[in-house]
Design a protein around this motif. Structure first.
Motif, PDB file in Angstrom:
ATOM      1  N   PHE A 289      26.299  18.249  11.026  1.00  0.00           N
ATOM      2  CA  PHE A 289      25.066  19.059  11.075  1.00  0.00           C
ATOM      3  C   PHE A 289      24.742  19.566  12.477  1.00  0.00           C
ATOM      4  O   PHE A 289      23.885  20.436  12.643  1.00  0.00           O
ATOM      5  N   LYS A 290      25.398  19.022  13.491  1.00  0.00           N
ATOM      6  CA  LYS A 290      25.066  19.406  14.873  1.00  0.00           C
ATOM      7  C   LYS A 290      25.240  20.903  15.097  1.00  0.00           C
ATOM      8  O   LYS A 290      24.581  21.482  15.967  1.00  0.00           O
TER       9      LYS A 290
ATOM     10  N   ALA B  41      24.927  14.076  26.174  1.00  0.00           N
ATOM     11  CA  ALA B  41      25.450  12.734  25.913  1.00  0.00           C
ATOM     12  C   ALA B  41      25.750  12.716  24.435  1.00  0.00           C
ATOM     13  O   ALA B  41      25.114  13.438  23.678  1.00  0.00           O
ATOM     14  N   SER B  42      26.717  11.889  24.019  1.00  0.00           N
ATOM     15  CA  SER B  42      27.022  11.953  22.589  1.00  0.00           C
ATOM     16  C   SER B  42      27.725  10.718  22.072  1.00  0.00           C
ATOM     17  O   SER B  42      28.518  10.094  22.780  1.00  0.00           O
TER      18      SER B  42
ATOM     19  N   ASN C  86      29.711  13.551  17.666  1.00  0.00           N
ATOM     20  CA  ASN C  86      29.547  14.820  16.950  1.00  0.00           C
ATOM     21  C   ASN C  86      28.853  15.896  17.784  1.00  0.00           C
ATOM     22  O   ASN C  86      29.237  17.069  17.730  1.00  0.00           O
TER      23      ASN C  86
ATOM     24  N   PHE D  24      25.574   4.838  24.329  1.00  0.00           N
ATOM     25  CA  PHE D  24      25.057   6.204  24.239  1.00  0.00           C
ATOM     26  C   PHE D  24      23.773   6.372  25.045  1.00  0.00           C
ATOM     27  O   PHE D  24      23.573   7.389  25.726  1.00  0.00           O
TER      28      PHE D  24
ATOM     29  N   PRO E 148      20.550   9.327   7.426  1.00  0.00           N
ATOM     30  CA  PRO E 148      20.860   8.390   8.497  1.00  0.00           C
ATOM     31  C   PRO E 148      20.082   8.750   9.749  1.00  0.00           C
ATOM     32  O   PRO E 148      19.857   9.933  10.022  1.00  0.00           O
TER      33      PRO E 148
ATOM     34  N   GLY F 281      19.678   8.231  13.987  1.00  0.00           N
ATOM     35  CA  GLY F 281      20.153   7.774  15.290  1.00  0.00           C
ATOM     36  C   GLY F 281      19.062   8.045  16.306  1.00  0.00           C
ATOM     37  O   GLY F 281      18.215   7.202  16.591  1.00  0.00           O
TER      38      GLY F 281
ATOM     39  N   ASN G  29      17.030  14.728  13.206  1.00  0.00           N
ATOM     40  CA  ASN G  29      16.944  15.339  11.874  1.00  0.00           C
ATOM     41  C   ASN G  29      15.644  14.979  11.173  1.00  0.00           C
ATOM     42  O   ASN G  29      15.057  15.804  10.490  1.00  0.00           O
TER      43      ASN G  29
ATOM     44  N   ILE H 132      22.794   3.658  18.355  1.00  0.00           N
ATOM     45  CA  ILE H 132      21.789   4.155  19.292  1.00  0.00           C
ATOM     46  C   ILE H 132      20.591   3.206  19.306  1.00  0.00           C
ATOM     47  O   ILE H 132      20.084   2.835  18.237  1.00  0.00           O
TER      48      ILE H 132
ATOM     49  N   GLU I 229      32.045  10.337   7.012  1.00  0.00           N
ATOM     50  CA  GLU I 229      32.217   9.295   8.026  1.00  0.00           C
ATOM     51  C   GLU I 229      31.184   8.190   7.781  1.00  0.00           C
ATOM     52  O   GLU I 229      30.203   8.409   7.070  1.00  0.00           O
TER      53      GLU I 229
ATOM     54  N   ALA J 189      28.575   6.738   9.320  1.00  0.00           N
ATOM     55  CA  ALA J 189      27.132   6.952   9.520  1.00  0.00           C
ATOM     56  C   ALA J 189      26.529   7.714   8.348  1.00  0.00           C
ATOM     57  O   ALA J 189      25.396   7.444   7.929  1.00  0.00           O
ATOM     58  N   SER J 190      27.289   8.658   7.810  1.00  0.00           N
ATOM     59  CA  SER J 190      26.797   9.470   6.694  1.00  0.00           C
ATOM     60  C   SER J 190      26.540   8.629   5.461  1.00  0.00           C
ATOM     61  O   SER J 190      25.576   8.852   4.722  1.00  0.00           O
TER      62      SER J 190
ATOM     63  N   THR K 134      25.992  13.342   6.907  1.00  0.00           N
ATOM     64  CA  THR K 134      25.881  14.119   8.135  1.00  0.00           C
ATOM     65  C   THR K 134      27.204  14.536   8.766  1.00  0.00           C
ATOM     66  O   THR K 134      27.244  15.489   9.543  1.00  0.00           O
ATOM     67  N   GLY K 135      28.293  13.811   8.445  1.00  0.00           N
ATOM     68  CA  GLY K 135      29.571  14.123   9.096  1.00  0.00           C
ATOM     69  C   GLY K 135      30.764  13.913   8.173  1.00  0.00           C
ATOM     70  O   GLY K 135      30.738  13.107   7.240  1.00  0.00           O
TER      71      GLY K 135
END
Ligand code: F0G
Length: 436
Positions: A118-119, A141-142, A145, A192, A247, A249, A253, A315, A358, A360-361, A388-389
């Motif tokens: 979604f980024k 920072a990441s 994604n 992170f 999800p 972090g 979102n 995070i 992935e 986290a999704s 999300t990913g």
């Protein structure tokens, strides 16, 4: 419905540019949107939000565009640096719907964006703003994604890109993307949150333009997730979903969807009782937002030690919490944490429906299952889970969750003997039921 909509500002301040300005969510100070680089309030350091004098209704989105820029009536520009992004599928998942036990379950698969998360929705707007401001170096920072998306959109715009990643904690696919798209990658000996501290310092010293979700323009693009969900769900079902599970972090979102709903309510396009309950999910090892919701706290306590195999949401200091906590509370939602095992189990259940995500999704689905088991989510609810990913972001996690390939001789009869000898294979793990 307990929605107490935060007051949208009525007056247009003098600093507004074409009906758009920045406003501090804490003290209400207003700023011109594109005159200077600014991420937080000059006066009180509060988070900034993009404000518009004219908020769109559904009719304003009637045009021939697809994806994020179809919603340009809700965005600060007509068009952006686009690959293009958005217009992701809202999947039906009949078996998962039945095993979770809700009236309707749909999966909004954000892994289907150009760089697989979604980024991209945030970057198409954020990099456009960077062009407007005339900056020449972008940075973030990441957990992976954001860096992949920034690298791709930065490349598209012909701008230099710098990304700071927590060493050893970023999934392979994401680093590969940032690398090939030409970002300069710095691996920090920290998590992170430390990376974000450093990149914020660099941005404050004028070394780079910050494109983390602290940047209010990124969240404008991410609002379109909410707009697409509502529009599509209504077209399919003749009503809006009761709940959106996602999800969490940095809670960007959550903040963005809440803002999308508030703007629709303010324009009269959405009745307050139709606003979906925003429901956030974190991994047990990185759950400061859940802690704040459970304790009814106004502020989130920073977790210095965080761990989860869902590295995207590893995070401890969710920077958008001041925007997201009211979103969860005012929509009547909640937040819940899930174990890494539950995340893997949900990842397999989604895979069984053909949807590759992935870790986290998969937290969204794992969280929904937990809340359903607890009776917090009811059987008659219509629910959308955000994934999300994409699966390929984290191939190691996918291998771990799936079955190993089976070596066979270079001979058809031997292959047949092998197949008859063992009925296992990938399907055995995938069909292991998504347990309640
Ligand atoms: N899911 C995925 C796949 C993510 O990459 C992220 C955030 C989130 C969920 C959480 O979203 O921050 O809006 O609550 N990833 C960031 C990154 C931190 O650097 O890629 P949020």
């Amino acid at each position: 419905m307990s929605l107490k909509l935060s007051q949208e500002s009525q007056r247009v301040p003098e600093v507004a540019d074409d009906g758009i300005w920045l406003e501090c969510i804490e003290c209400g100070e207003t700023f011109a949107p594109f005159e200077a680089v600014r991420y937080t309030c000059d006066d009180c350091d509060g988070l900034l939000e993009v404000r518009y004098d004219d908020l769109p209704t559904w009719d304003d989105f009637e045009n021939d565009e697809r994806g994020v820029w179809r919603y340009n009536a809700a965005l600060p520009f007509e068009e952006g640096v686009s690959l293009p992004e958005g217009d992701t599928p809202l999947h039906e998942v009949p078996r998962l719907e039945e095993s979770v036990g809700v009236h309707r379950l749909r999966i909004k698969h954000e892994g289907m964006n150009p760089t697989g998360s979604f980024k991209d929705r945030g970057m198409t707007v954020g990099v456009r703003v960077a062009e407007e401001l005339g900056v020449d170096r972008l940075a973030c920072a990441s957990t992976g994604n954001t860096s992949a998306a920034l690298a791709a959109y930065g490349a598209r715009a012909g701008l230099e890109t710098l990304v700071l990643l927590p060493e050893g904690k970023v999934a392979a696919g994401k680093i590969a993307q940032a690398s090939l798209h030409g970002a300069r990658i710095l691996e920090v000996d920290g998590n992170f949150d430390s990376c974000l501290d450093i990149v914020q310092d660099l941005a404050a010293r004028g070394e780079a333009y910050l494109l983390n979700s602290l940047n209010p323009f990124r969240l404008e693009g991410q609002k379109t997730i909410g707009l697409e969900i509502l529009e599509r769900f209504y077209a399919d079902e003749g009503r809006y979903p009761d709940r959106i599970v996602l999800p969490v972090g940095n809670a960007g979102n959550t903040a963005a969807l809440y803002k999308a709903f508030r703007e629709l309510v303010a324009s009269g396009a959405l009745h307050p009782r139709d606003v979906p309950k925003l429901t956030g999910v974190q991994a047990e090892g990185a759950a400061p937002m859940v802690e704040a919701i459970e304790n009814d706290a106004d502020e989130v306590r920073r977790w210095n030690e965080v761990e989860t195999k869902a590295t995207a949401i590893r995070i401890g200091n969710p920077v958008n919490a001041p925007k997201a906590l009211p979103g969860i509370r005012e929509t009547g939602g909640t937040a819940v944490s899930v174990s890494d095992e539950a995340i893997t189990s949900a990842q397999r259940a989604l895979a069984q429906e053909g949807i590759g995500v992935e870790p986290a999704s998969a937290a969204s689905v794992a969280g929904l299952q937990k809340l359903r088991n607890q009776g917090v989510v009811e059987a008659d609810e219509d629910v959308v889970c955000l994934t999300t990913g994409h699966l390929l972001k984290d191939p190691d996690a996918a291998f771990e969750a799936g079955d190993d390939p089976e070596p066979v001789p270079n001979d058809t009869d031997a292959v047949l003997r092998h197949l008859e000898g063992r009925s296992g294979g990938v399907l055995s793990k995938l069909t292991s039921r998504f347990t309640r």
